[in-house]
Design a protein around this motif. Structure first.
Motif, short mmCIF file in Angstrom:
data_model
loop_
_atom_site.label_atom_id
_atom_site.label_comp_id
_atom_site.label_asym_id
_atom_site.label_seq_id
_atom_site.Cartn_x
_atom_site.Cartn_y
_atom_site.Cartn_z
N ASN A 1 62.24 44.77 20.34
CA ASN A 1 63.65 44.11 20.31
C ASN A 1 63.85 43.91 22.05
OD1 ASN A 1 66.24 43.39 19.08
ND2 ASN A 1 67.04 44.90 20.80
N GLU A 2 63.32 44.84 22.83
CA GLU A 2 63.33 44.69 24.09
C GLU A 2 62.62 43.46 24.67
OE1 GLU A 2 62.35 47.23 28.49
OE2 GLU A 2 63.46 48.21 26.63
N VAL A 3 61.23 43.47 24.10
CA VAL A 3 60.54 42.36 24.46
C VAL A 3 61.35 41.09 24.08
CG1 VAL A 3 58.41 41.09 23.69
CG2 VAL A 3 58.26 43.31 24.42
N LEU A 4 62.03 40.81 23.02
CA LEU A 4 62.70 39.66 22.75
C LEU A 4 64.04 39.28 23.66
CD1 LEU A 4 63.04 39.84 18.74
CD2 LEU A 4 61.35 38.40 20.17
N TRP A 5 64.52 40.35 24.21
CA TRP A 5 65.28 39.85 25.49
C TRP A 5 64.74 39.89 26.74
CZ3 TRP A 5 70.49 38.78 25.17
CH2 TRP A 5 70.96 39.26 23.98
N GLU A 6 63.73 40.82 27.08
CA GLU A 6 63.10 40.67 28.63
C GLU A 6 61.99 39.90 28.69
OE1 GLU A 6 64.83 42.03 30.93
OE2 GLU A 6 66.43 43.20 29.59
N ASP A 7 61.14 39.60 27.69
CA ASP A 7 59.81 39.29 27.86
C ASP A 7 59.57 38.31 26.61
OD1 ASP A 7 57.22 39.02 29.13
OD2 ASP A 7 56.32 40.91 28.25
N THR A 8 60.56 37.53 26.33
CA THR A 8 60.30 36.76 25.19
C THR A 8 59.14 35.93 24.96
OG1 THR A 8 61.39 35.25 23.44
CG2 THR A 8 61.77 35.04 25.57
N PRO A 9 58.21 35.81 24.05
CA PRO A 9 56.96 34.74 23.93
C PRO A 9 57.37 33.38 24.02
CG PRO A 9 56.96 36.56 22.12
CD PRO A 9 58.22 36.76 22.82
N THR A 10 58.44 32.97 23.62
CA THR A 10 58.82 31.67 23.76
C THR A 10 60.01 31.40 24.88
OG1 THR A 10 58.59 31.27 21.36
CG2 THR A 10 59.65 29.43 22.48
N GLN A 11 59.37 31.01 25.95
CA GLN A 11 60.32 30.97 27.11
C GLN A 11 61.06 29.57 27.20
OE1 GLN A 11 59.48 33.11 30.46
NE2 GLN A 11 59.39 34.34 28.63
N ASN A 12 60.35 28.50 27.03
CA ASN A 12 61.04 27.19 27.07
C ASN A 12 60.57 26.46 26.13
OD1 ASN A 12 62.35 27.65 29.78
ND2 ASN A 12 60.29 27.66 30.54
N VAL A 13 61.41 25.62 25.47
CA VAL A 13 61.12 24.68 24.36
C VAL A 13 61.74 23.17 24.57
CG1 VAL A 13 61.70 24.03 21.88
CG2 VAL A 13 61.21 26.68 22.77
N ALA A 14 60.96 22.03 24.15
CA ALA A 14 61.34 20.74 24.15
C ALA A 14 61.55 20.32 22.94
CB ALA A 14 60.07 19.86 24.73
N GLY A 15 62.47 19.71 22.63
CA GLY A 15 63.56 19.40 23.39
C GLY A 15 64.88 19.09 22.62
#
Length: 426
Positions: free
Chosen positions: A286-300
């Motif tokens: 759960n912390e990873v999904l807040w602080e280190d989420t695999p998907t950073q930016n998405v188009a679009g």
């Protein structure tokens, strides 16, 4: 300097021009980069993609809620883009934009709703107990491949294989095809010289499976998709959706595993309970999904008409990128917790209001989220159960990320452990 839309000056002029959506800061310290973006440009940042192509990066939490919650104003229809006349046919990011791609990612309106229901129903029928059993079997087999050596790199040997192996079993591929399909998808993700060959391999295998299941259905995801409102969607549309489901299901889940294990191996809050990983795995994930989420930016998204967003003038046809990671750390909604401020401040712990799975009608379907969580959690638990004294074999400072502004994952995660015998079997 003008805004992304031709001729638009914007009510909040750019300070230093467009911010390049590339560079080492995206994989060394993206949290600090997003803080700088927010300080200099606000909640909507003018950015430059490869080849000098402009776009808006939405990094404000409330602004992202608005964009993803208004599919009429901020559409998923990439045909609205006002830059198509200047985009060369060999632009490397073209597959990400999706023009003329008949997948669910770029359908809108009622057809998108029907298509999303088809996928959700097919995935919802997956038995979570059976899924856990499949994941545990496949995870054990992967651990058997390196447990006697006393050391391995968990990214290529484990994290980058397990999700794809599970998905191919759910879809209906024979287990023998799983490793080859995993390699093909990883080659596509790497974007190297084998990427096109990997894409052909994956598409060809998907085509053969869809053709086979059209005439000989069984109890798997592909058969259920084909049986949902028969003849409403073509085999090509089903194939494209399977490609999307596979890519979206594999890589973010692989990075969720890798980022969570990294956190558990490097953070003292988890080290004390590492051997009893079942007590801390969920917290780390759960912390990873807040602080280190695999998907950073998405188009679009593409503006269907002129609009105002956080003081910016968004012209009709402008492209907006979804800054999921930056929005997760927006200090305006997390009291005392700026991006990367850590889990002790703001809304963390069991809170699931993150953007890691998107938001709105184009978010990741809930059954897909549940499948990803079962794969990731089971994969981590099997690893910790089998190798209870696992530890990093390199200094923490030497760990590197893959150089991407889009997905955030480990390039490598070398570990050591006491060698143990293989269990064998599936």
């Amino acid at each position: 300097m003008s805004a992304p839309g031709d001729g638009a000056t914007g009510e909040c002029p750019f300070v230093d021009g467009l911010v390049p959506l590339s560079g080492p800061r995206f994989h060394t310290d993206p949290a600090a980069l997003y803080r700088d973006m927010r300080r200099e440009h606000g909640a909507v940042v003018p950015v430059e993609l490869l080849g000098g192509v402009p776009a808006w990066l939405v990094i404000g939490y409330r602004e992202l809620l608005r964009v993803t919650g208004d599919p009429e104003l901020f559409s998923r229809d990439s045909g609205l883009w006002n830059r198509w006349d200047s985009i060369p046919p060999d632009w490397p990011l073209l597959p990400m934009i999706g023009r003329d791609q008949p997948s669910i990612l770029y359908t809108v309106g009622s057809r998108h709703h029907r298509r999303a229901r088809m996928i959700s129903d097919a995935l919802e029928a997956v038995d979570p107990i059976e899924l856990s059993r499949h994941t545990e079997q496949l995870a054990d087999a992967l651990v058997d491949g390196f447990c006697q050596k006393g050391e391995t790199d968990l990214i290529p040997a484990y994290a980058m294989l397990l999700p794809m192996l599970v998905l191919t079993r759910l879809y209906g591929f024979p287990d023998g095809e799983g490793p080859g399909l995993a390699r093909a998808l990883n080659n596509i993700i790497d974007g190297g010289e084998n990427a096109l060959a990997g894409q052909r391999h994956l598409a060809g295998s998907m085509h053969r499976l869809v053709t086979s299941r059209r005439t000989r259905p069984v109890n798997d995801v592909v058969s259920r998709m084909l049986a949902h409102q028969p003849q409403e969607f073509t085999d090509e549309e089903i194939l494209q959706d399977l490609m999307v489901m596979t890519a979206a299901g594999h890589q973010p889940t692989a990075d969720w595993i890798g980022n969570s294990v990294r956190l558990m191996l490097t953070d003292d809050r988890f080290a004390a309970s590492l051997a009893a990983g079942r007590n801390s795995t969920g917290e780390a994930m759960n912390e990873v999904l807040w602080e280190d989420t695999p998907t950073q930016n998405v188009a679009g998204r593409w503006a269907s008409r002129d609009a105002q967003l956080a003081g910016r003038h968004i012209s009709a046809g402008d492209m907006l990128l979804l800054g999921l990671a930056a929005a997760n750390g927006d200090p305006s909604v997390h009291a005392g917790a700026g991006a990367g401020a850590g889990p002790h401040n703001g809304l963390r712990g069991g809170n699931h209001a993150f953007f890691s799975f998107g938001h709105g009608e184009h978010r990741c379907p809930f059954p897909a989220q549940e499948i990803a969580e079962i794969i990731a959690r089971t994969g981590i638990e099997v690893l910790l159960d089998r190798l209870p004294d696992i530890d990093l074999s390199v200094p923490v400072a030497s760990l590197a990320r893959r150089p991407s502004p889009w997905l955030r994952g480990m390039a490598a995660l070398p570990v050591r452990f006491t060698p143990t015998p293989a269990r064998g079997g599936m």
